[in-house]
Design an enzyme around this catalytic site. Structure first.
Site, PDB file in Angstrom:
ATOM      1  N   GLU A  45      -1.653   2.194   5.345  1.00 28.55           N
ATOM      2  CA  GLU A  45      -1.455   0.804   4.950  1.00 28.55           C
ATOM      3  C   GLU A  45      -0.052   0.632   4.363  1.00 28.55           C
ATOM      4  O   GLU A  45       0.473   1.526   3.690  1.00 28.55           O
ATOM      5  CB  GLU A  45      -2.513   0.476   3.894  1.00 28.55           C
ATOM      6  CG  GLU A  45      -2.468  -0.895   3.282  1.00 28.55           C
ATOM      7  CD  GLU A  45      -3.511  -1.033   2.177  1.00 28.55           C
ATOM      8  OE1 GLU A  45      -3.873  -2.166   1.852  1.00 28.55           O
ATOM      9  OE2 GLU A  45      -3.974   0.004   1.637  1.00 28.55           O
ATOM     10  N   LYS A 117      -5.952  -8.199   6.757  1.00 24.62           N
ATOM     11  CA  LYS A 117      -6.969  -7.708   5.828  1.00 24.62           C
ATOM     12  C   LYS A 117      -7.710  -8.845   5.136  1.00 24.62           C
ATOM     13  O   LYS A 117      -7.107  -9.785   4.627  1.00 24.62           O
ATOM     14  CB  LYS A 117      -6.289  -6.810   4.791  1.00 24.62           C
ATOM     15  CG  LYS A 117      -7.212  -6.115   3.800  1.00 24.62           C
ATOM     16  CD  LYS A 117      -6.387  -5.202   2.886  1.00 24.62           C
ATOM     17  CE  LYS A 117      -7.225  -4.469   1.863  1.00 24.62           C
ATOM     18  NZ  LYS A 117      -6.393  -3.617   0.971  1.00 24.62           N
ATOM     19  N   CYS A 150      -8.249  -0.188   4.126  1.00 23.17           N
ATOM     20  CA  CYS A 150      -8.454   0.247   2.751  1.00 23.17           C
ATOM     21  C   CYS A 150      -9.667  -0.411   2.082  1.00 23.17           C
ATOM     22  O   CYS A 150     -10.799  -0.089   2.393  1.00 23.17           O
ATOM     23  CB  CYS A 150      -7.171   0.017   1.961  1.00 23.17           C
ATOM     24  SG  CYS A 150      -6.977   1.109   0.531  1.00 23.17           S
TER      25      CYS A 150
END
Length: 611
Positions: A45, A117, A150
């Site tokens: 990331e 995300k 994540c």
């Protein structure tokens, strides 16, 4: 792609505030992996920018467009070596000025697509807006690929929605910090996602390549330093972990040197038992998933409760009510002898009646208030505790696997009929039609049974109905799930080697303490346990029984969490209910079929669908 292919998880460590230099470094390490035959390469990331900026203003000069400089540079590698790269990029949309935490997928023909995300953590919200791409799945010659970033793994929905859409492979893009033992109580505010990736693969039958950083990053303008966890991993679609990098060793001097973890993914395993359970989902039970339950949800429990929970584990023989009752009674007497308080006691599935089959279902079936409930009521009164047991219930010619919840006074508070049946039992058992939650003096309690754990939607619905506790009688012989394979060395408390991944994950992703009781012998593998909502840190270590001993496993805890990095209120408030809608569509709905076959994540499949 029919043959097994090589993949790589790259622990690439960008230099802080060195955008151009990081692109060069990312290209070099990606080329090394490609030269060594990797067809899918996954990088961390925010891999080009670094992460711990003071504020958005400081971060902006190191962001990139997607597609942009980074994807253009990596396209030369994917074109030359006929491979695919998934990489995390801090994205700036020049047209709108909005910034996103983005994953980019690049293939032999160049940029394929992006995922922005959705699961934003307390740091993300300083710099990024919520994603607007849904959970896209991209067709490639290697299989259908989705990207998860994540903190997304706090929620079970991203991987599940992708699986329902037909995904084969998760590219897990991560910059996950490490919880250091010496932090002590401060760890309540910390989280390490790289330690919790397994459920995304195991629950959905998906292969996965997971990449993290393995260094320490410092911001010289703030003095803040974050240590990343390492622990990259590669998983087959059938749940086998085929490669695992070591955790970052914080006792040694940190460097920015990247490392590459290689493994092989076998497409023949894309079709597996767990993925086939998608055909047996019951969307009619999951309607809650499409509703946004605000953090101020009036259904939530307001005050925490001190709970001592116990899972009772003993041998259960077929057609031996008295013998099973006596073995349970012996353990109940041991609990009584301890003179300690119990608030919730859970017995294994088929607690007294013994395992069910097509040959004995009629003989062992009883009414809801029959002898099993009466025996369980007696134990509840003796222990002055809530107690959950299960049996085969007969009702108007139909047979159900039913759990009952008794109060400390022995009175019936509620019942639950197993809603997700093993296909082998569906021929002689009927499925229940609700996932109820009951108010008690120790909080709200939901119940699950056996194969319910194969479906994350079940515990997900209980969470949205604000269950504080999940009580689960099971009869588990390894027929589904697997042992938890955590990131060895990442924390100061390794999980018990026989921790069952689905039970562990249900507690964590529903933020409900989960008490599971299993039998031993006759093929059953014990491993009963009390699974906590914060299992990653050392503050709440799940307690797990042996695989073969009759025993009682106990744990004392306080419901609702204790200012942890996550609790059920934060979970419910942070999830993207709007993106979970496909999970509640009937399996034969036209909207579901249209959405599944459309590229990316097309909300118009239902937003603008006309009959």
């Amino acid at each position: 792609m029919q043959e097994p292919f090589k993949v790589a998880a790259i622990e690439f460590n960008p230099e802080f505030m060195e955008f151009e230099k990081n692109i060069t470094g990312a290209v070099a390490i990606a080329e090394e992996a490609a030269k060594n035959g990797a067809r899918l390469i996954v990088m961390p990331e925010a891999a080009i920018s670094g992460y711990i900026y003071r504020d958005l203003e400081q971060f902006l000069p190191y962001m990139d467009t997607v597609p942009g400089k980074t994807t253009d540079a990596l396209s030369k590698i994917t074109s030359q070596y006929q491979c695919y790269i998934a990489i995390g990029i801090a994205e700036i949309d020049r047209d709108t000025g909005l910034t996103y935490n983005t994953g980019a997928l690049i293939g032999p023909q160049g940029f394929i697509g992006k995922y922005r995300k959705n699961g934003l953590n307390p740091s993300d919200i300083l710099w990024f807006v919520p994603g607007n791409t849904g959970y896209p799945v991209f067709e490639t010659e290697l299989g259908r690929i989705t990207m998860i970033i994540c903190y997304d793994d706090t929620y079970w929905e991203p991987a599940r929605v992708a699986a329902v859409k037909g995904c084969d492979i998760i590219a897990y893009i991560c910059s996950s910090d490490r919880v250091l033992p010496e932090l002590g109580a401060e760890a309540a505010g910390k989280h390490s996602t790289i330690a919790a990736v397994q459920h995304q693969s195991a629950w959905n039958g998906l292969a996965m390549v997971a990449a993290d950083r393995n260094n320490a990053e410092s911001n010289p303008t703030t003095g803040v330093t974050v240590t990343y966890g390492g622990s990259a991993s590669i998983w087959q679609a059938d749940g086998e972990r085929v490669a695992h990098a070591p955790a970052t060793d914080y006792s040694k001097t940190m460097t920015n040197k990247a490392s590459i973890l290689y493994g092989t993914i076998d497409p023949a395993k894309f079709n597996n038992d767990q993925k086939r359970t998608l055909e047996h989902r019951r969307p009619e039970l999951y309607k809650d998933l499409a509703f946004y339950r605000a953090p101020t949800d009036g259904a939530a429990t307001k005050s925490p409760s001190e709970v001592t929970a116990r899972a009772v584990q003993y041998r259960i023989d077929a057609n031996d009510f008295v013998g099973n009752l006596n073995r349970c009674d012996a353990l109940i007497k041991k609990i009584q002898a301890q003179s300690s308080v119990s608030n919730l006691v859970v017995l294994p599935a088929y607690s007294f009646c013994g395992p069910v089959s097509k040959d004995n279902v009629q003989a062992i079936a009883e009414k809801r208030l029959g002898k099993s409930t009466q025996a369980a009521s007696d134990f509840a009164v003796r222990l002055k505790s809530h107690l959950v047991a299960s049996f085969i219930e007969g009702d108007n010619g139909a047979y159900f696997h039913t759990a009952v919840l008794l109060g400390p006074d022995g009175k019936l508070i509620g019942h639950y009929r197993q809603t997700h049946l093993d296909p082998s039992q569906a021929a002689f058992l009927s499925a229940g039609d609700d996932l109820p939650v009951y108010q008690t003096s120790i909080g709200k309690i939901g119940m699950l049974l056996n194969d319910d754990f194969r479906f994350p939607e079940a515990s997900g619905v209980l969470a949205l109905r604000r269950a504080d506790l999940i009580a689960a009688p099971v009869s588990w012989s390894g027929q589904y799930g697997a042992r938890l394979q955590d990131a060895a060395g990442l924390f100061d408390h390794p999980s018990a080697s026989n921790t069952m991944i689905f039970w562990y994950a249900a507690a964590k992703t529903s933020q409900a303490y989960t008490v599971v009781a299993n039998a031993v012998d006759n093929g059953c593998l014990g491993s009963s346990g009390i699974f906590t909502i914060n299992p990653i840190d050392s503050l709440e270590i799940p307690q797990v029984a042996s695989i073969d001993q009759e025993e009682v496993v106990s744990l004392k805890f306080t419901t609702l969490g204790n200012n942890y990095w996550m609790d059920q209120t934060k979970l419910v408030g942070g999830r993207r209910a709007d993106l979970a809608s496909p999970l509640v569509f009937p399996l034969d709905s036209k909207a579901l079929q249209k959405w599944r076959t459309a590229s990316g994540f097309n909300v118009n499949a239902w937003a603008a669908y006309q009959q």
